[in-house]
Write a protein that holds these residues in place. Structure first.
Motif, PDB file in Angstrom:
ATOM      1  N   LEU A  54       0.873  -0.964  -0.074  1.00  0.00           N
ATOM      2  CA  LEU A  54      -0.147   0.063  -0.194  1.00  0.00           C
ATOM      3  C   LEU A  54       1.105   0.985   0.176  1.00  0.00           C
ATOM      4  O   LEU A  54       0.452   2.499  -0.043  1.00  0.00           O
ATOM      5  CB  LEU A  54      -0.885  -0.172   1.135  1.00  0.00           C
ATOM      6  CG  LEU A  54      -1.845  -1.256   0.649  1.00  0.00           C
ATOM      7  CD1 LEU A  54      -2.965  -1.026   2.409  1.00  0.00           C
ATOM      8  CD2 LEU A  54      -2.690  -0.651  -0.080  1.00  0.00           C
ATOM      9  N   LEU A  55       2.188   0.850   0.236  1.00  0.00           N
ATOM     10  CA  LEU A  55       3.123   2.324  -0.006  1.00  0.00           C
ATOM     11  C   LEU A  55       2.735   3.449  -1.356  1.00  0.00           C
ATOM     12  O   LEU A  55       3.292   4.316  -0.980  1.00  0.00           O
ATOM     13  CB  LEU A  55       4.138   1.615   0.697  1.00  0.00           C
ATOM     14  CG  LEU A  55       5.238   2.406   0.520  1.00  0.00           C
ATOM     15  CD1 LEU A  55       5.189   4.068   1.872  1.00  0.00           C
ATOM     16  CD2 LEU A  55       6.814   2.577   0.793  1.00  0.00           C
ATOM     17  N   TRP A  56       2.898   2.006  -2.036  1.00  0.00           N
ATOM     18  CA  TRP A  56       2.599   2.899  -3.633  1.00  0.00           C
ATOM     19  C   TRP A  56       1.725   3.270  -4.083  1.00  0.00           C
ATOM     20  O   TRP A  56       1.181   4.201  -5.272  1.00  0.00           O
ATOM     21  CB  TRP A  56       3.102   1.958  -4.265  1.00  0.00           C
ATOM     22  CG  TRP A  56       4.935   1.521  -3.910  1.00  0.00           C
ATOM     23  CD1 TRP A  56       4.901   0.235  -3.570  1.00  0.00           C
ATOM     24  CD2 TRP A  56       6.432   1.864  -4.050  1.00  0.00           C
ATOM     25  NE1 TRP A  56       5.834  -0.269  -3.120  1.00  0.00           N
ATOM     26  CE2 TRP A  56       6.411   0.712  -3.778  1.00  0.00           C
ATOM     27  CE3 TRP A  56       6.244   2.850  -4.326  1.00  0.00           C
ATOM     28  CZ2 TRP A  56       7.725   1.479  -3.105  1.00  0.00           C
ATOM     29  CZ3 TRP A  56       7.677   3.386  -4.371  1.00  0.00           C
ATOM     30  CH2 TRP A  56       7.985   2.567  -3.216  1.00  0.00           C
ATOM     31  N   ILE A  57       0.176   3.966  -2.699  1.00  0.00           N
ATOM     32  CA  ILE A  57      -0.773   4.428  -3.417  1.00  0.00           C
ATOM     33  C   ILE A  57      -0.421   5.697  -3.268  1.00  0.00           C
ATOM     34  O   ILE A  57      -0.385   6.444  -2.745  1.00  0.00           O
ATOM     35  CB  ILE A  57      -2.102   4.109  -2.332  1.00  0.00           C
ATOM     36  CG1 ILE A  57      -2.380   2.498  -3.081  1.00  0.00           C
ATOM     37  CG2 ILE A  57      -3.184   5.053  -2.845  1.00  0.00           C
ATOM     38  CD1 ILE A  57      -3.674   1.684  -1.823  1.00  0.00           C
ATOM     39  N   PRO A  58      -0.950   6.730  -4.121  1.00  0.00           N
ATOM     40  CA  PRO A  58      -0.633   8.018  -4.402  1.00  0.00           C
ATOM     41  C   PRO A  58      -1.812   8.996  -3.084  1.00  0.00           C
ATOM     42  O   PRO A  58      -2.275   8.432  -2.647  1.00  0.00           O
ATOM     43  CB  PRO A  58      -1.305   8.577  -5.503  1.00  0.00           C
ATOM     44  CG  PRO A  58      -0.847   7.294  -6.642  1.00  0.00           C
ATOM     45  CD  PRO A  58      -1.583   5.915  -5.201  1.00  0.00           C
ATOM     46  N   LYS A  59      -0.875   9.503  -2.021  1.00  0.00           N
ATOM     47  CA  LYS A  59      -1.514  10.165  -1.222  1.00  0.00           C
ATOM     48  C   LYS A  59      -2.335   9.967  -0.100  1.00  0.00           C
ATOM     49  O   LYS A  59      -1.230  10.146   0.580  1.00  0.00           O
ATOM     50  CB  LYS A  59      -3.266  11.149  -1.695  1.00  0.00           C
ATOM     51  CG  LYS A  59      -2.824  12.057  -3.052  1.00  0.00           C
ATOM     52  CD  LYS A  59      -4.408  12.744  -3.625  1.00  0.00           C
ATOM     53  CE  LYS A  59      -4.160  14.082  -4.016  1.00  0.00           C
ATOM     54  NZ  LYS A  59      -5.201  13.919  -5.154  1.00  0.00           N
ATOM     55  N   LEU A  62       1.254   6.769   2.314  1.00  0.00           N
ATOM     56  CA  LEU A  62       2.673   6.476   3.585  1.00  0.00           C
ATOM     57  C   LEU A  62       1.669   6.259   4.793  1.00  0.00           C
ATOM     58  O   LEU A  62       2.204   5.764   5.733  1.00  0.00           O
ATOM     59  CB  LEU A  62       2.841   7.466   3.680  1.00  0.00           C
ATOM     60  CG  LEU A  62       4.146   8.325   3.275  1.00  0.00           C
ATOM     61  CD1 LEU A  62       4.880   9.576   3.504  1.00  0.00           C
ATOM     62  CD2 LEU A  62       5.381   7.217   2.860  1.00  0.00           C
ATOM     63  N   ILE A  63       0.691   6.907   4.998  1.00  0.00           N
ATOM     64  CA  ILE A  63      -0.749   6.942   6.423  1.00  0.00           C
ATOM     65  C   ILE A  63      -1.166   5.300   5.938  1.00  0.00           C
ATOM     66  O   ILE A  63      -0.523   4.554   7.543  1.00  0.00           O
ATOM     67  CB  ILE A  63      -1.633   7.454   6.635  1.00  0.00           C
ATOM     68  CG1 ILE A  63      -1.611   9.073   6.221  1.00  0.00           C
ATOM     69  CG2 ILE A  63      -2.355   7.399   7.566  1.00  0.00           C
ATOM     70  CD1 ILE A  63      -2.300  10.311   6.559  1.00  0.00           C
ATOM     71  N   LEU A  64      -0.929   4.282   5.201  1.00  0.00           N
ATOM     72  CA  LEU A  64      -1.470   3.183   5.095  1.00  0.00           C
ATOM     73  C   LEU A  64      -0.514   2.477   5.614  1.00  0.00           C
ATOM     74  O   LEU A  64      -0.485   1.025   5.874  1.00  0.00           O
ATOM     75  CB  LEU A  64      -2.209   2.775   4.015  1.00  0.00           C
ATOM     76  CG  LEU A  64      -3.510   3.487   3.722  1.00  0.00           C
ATOM     77  CD1 LEU A  64      -4.161   3.079   2.103  1.00  0.00           C
ATOM     78  CD2 LEU A  64      -4.698   2.803   4.488  1.00  0.00           C
ATOM     79  N   PHE A  65       1.079   2.681   4.946  1.00  0.00           N
ATOM     80  CA  PHE A  65       2.278   1.460   5.146  1.00  0.00           C
ATOM     81  C   PHE A  65       2.371   2.023   6.224  1.00  0.00           C
ATOM     82  O   PHE A  65       2.557   0.750   7.406  1.00  0.00           O
ATOM     83  CB  PHE A  65       3.221   2.237   4.569  1.00  0.00           C
ATOM     84  CG  PHE A  65       4.408   1.758   4.479  1.00  0.00           C
ATOM     85  CD1 PHE A  65       4.402   0.815   4.280  1.00  0.00           C
ATOM     86  CD2 PHE A  65       5.387   2.531   5.380  1.00  0.00           C
ATOM     87  CE1 PHE A  65       5.997   0.423   5.219  1.00  0.00           C
ATOM     88  CE2 PHE A  65       6.414   2.480   6.509  1.00  0.00           C
ATOM     89  CZ  PHE A  65       7.193   0.927   5.663  1.00  0.00           C
TER      90      PHE A  65
END
Length: 109
Positions: A54-59, A62-65
């Motif tokens: 999930l790190l590579w999802i835009p916006k 980072l929070i999900l990671f």
């Protein structure tokens, strides 16, 4: 059979305290402990892997990671509670030789 064991061990006159009854009721067998360890460790690895993906999802990536990776680490550390027991795990984590590593790990999460 339990009565016979108590009589032979000399504990017939003692009434078990409430705390002793709770300890006996909540103790897990070895097979159950291993199953709990495997399940909790697998959930921890899955959460950590999902967080990395999930790190590579835009916006919001980072929070999900951060959330999933932290939950994965907590679940993986918690899995050892099944094998050792909570009090023994905490005592070992906070031994003087492991104190700095434990504090750094907990603060990092």
């Amino acid at each position: 059979m339990d009565k016979l064991k108590r009589v032979l061990s000399g504990r017939d006159t003692e009434e078990p305290s409430g705390f002793a009854e709770v300890i006996e009721a909540t103790s897990l067998g070895w097979g159950t402990r291993v199953k709990g360890f495997i399940a909790c460790f697998a959930i921890g690895c899955l959460c950590s892997l999902l967080g990395s993906c999930l790190l590579w999802i835009p916006k919001k990536g980072l929070i999900l990671f951060a959330v999933f990776y932290s939950l994965g680490n907590i679940a993986s550390i918690g899995s050892t509670l099944f094998l050792m027991g909570p009090m023994k795990q905490l005592k070992r984590m906070f031994e003087p030789t492991r104190l700095i590593a434990t504090v750094v790990m907990l603060v990092s999460i």
